[in-house]
Design a protein around this motif. Structure first.
Motif, PDB file in Angstrom:
ATOM      1  N   PRO A 176       0.845  -1.191   0.000  1.00  0.00           N
ATOM      2  CA  PRO A 176       0.000   0.000   0.000  1.00  0.00           C
ATOM      3  C   PRO A 176       0.880   1.240   0.000  1.00  0.00           C
ATOM      4  N   GLU A 177       0.523   2.226  -0.814  1.00  0.00           N
ATOM      5  CA  GLU A 177       1.312   3.442  -0.940  1.00  0.00           C
ATOM      6  C   GLU A 177       0.443   4.667  -0.692  1.00  0.00           C
ATOM      7  N   LEU A 220      -2.066   1.005  -4.715  1.00  0.00           N
ATOM      8  CA  LEU A 220      -1.521  -0.306  -4.390  1.00  0.00           C
ATOM      9  C   LEU A 220      -0.487  -0.691  -5.435  1.00  0.00           C
ATOM     10  N   ARG A 221       0.670  -1.104  -4.988  1.00  0.00           N
ATOM     11  CA  ARG A 221       1.668  -1.675  -5.893  1.00  0.00           C
ATOM     12  C   ARG A 221       1.508  -3.187  -5.779  1.00  0.00           C
ATOM     13  N   CYS A 241       4.039  -6.573 -12.564  1.00  0.00           N
ATOM     14  CA  CYS A 241       3.810  -5.594 -11.502  1.00  0.00           C
ATOM     15  C   CYS A 241       2.893  -4.515 -12.060  1.00  0.00           C
ATOM     16  N   ARG A 242       1.900  -4.144 -11.263  1.00  0.00           N
ATOM     17  CA  ARG A 242       0.948  -3.114 -11.680  1.00  0.00           C
ATOM     18  C   ARG A 242       0.641  -2.217 -10.498  1.00  0.00           C
ATOM     19  N   ARG A 243       0.270  -0.997 -10.817  1.00  0.00           N
ATOM     20  CA  ARG A 243      -0.171  -0.034  -9.801  1.00  0.00           C
ATOM     21  C   ARG A 243      -1.678   0.158  -9.978  1.00  0.00           C
ATOM     22  N   PHE A 244      -2.389   0.102  -8.858  1.00  0.00           N
ATOM     23  CA  PHE A 244      -3.845   0.229  -8.883  1.00  0.00           C
ATOM     24  C   PHE A 244      -4.250   1.372  -7.970  1.00  0.00           C
ATOM     25  N   ASP A 245      -5.017   2.311  -8.505  1.00  0.00           N
ATOM     26  CA  ASP A 245      -5.511   3.463  -7.756  1.00  0.00           C
ATOM     27  C   ASP A 245      -6.884   3.133  -7.172  1.00  0.00           C
ATOM     28  N   THR A 284     -10.322  -7.199 -11.237  1.00  0.00           N
ATOM     29  CA  THR A 284     -10.363  -5.745 -11.276  1.00  0.00           C
ATOM     30  C   THR A 284      -8.969  -5.175 -11.107  1.00  0.00           C
ATOM     31  N   LEU A 285      -8.236  -5.695 -10.130  1.00  0.00           N
ATOM     32  CA  LEU A 285      -6.878  -5.211  -9.884  1.00  0.00           C
ATOM     33  C   LEU A 285      -5.994  -5.381 -11.122  1.00  0.00           C
TER      34      LEU A 285
END
Length: 78
Positions: A10-11, A16-17, A25-29, A70-71
């Motif tokens: 969590p960032e 979310l990384r 690897c993906r970043r999710f807002d 979804t992620l």
């Protein structure tokens, strides 16, 4: 079929990384989801920081989770 989440960081800014089982690897807002009643507790940064991986997706205490599909589908590749 979408790959399972195997790691989450969590960032700040409700991001979310994520690392998936296929190595991506993906970043999710999460910001767009915070208006939904089930996710309102995640507005608190301390609570948001309790994110963990469980059963191939991201979960928080109180049985809060989000679908790995979804992620993956809406996550931005890094």
């Amino acid at each position: 079929m979408f790959p399972d989440v195997i790691a989450v960081i969590p960032e700040p800014g409700h991001s979310l990384r994520l690392t998936f089982a296929n190595g991506e690897c993906r970043r999710f807002d999460m910001t767009p989801y915070l208006g939904y009643p089930v996710f309102q507790r995640l507005r608190n940064p301390g609570f948001f920081g309790l994110a963990r991986v469980d059963y191939g997706t991201v979960t928080w205490p109180g049985e809060i989770d989000i679908a790995p599909e979804t992620l993956y589908a809406e996550g931005v590749p890094e």
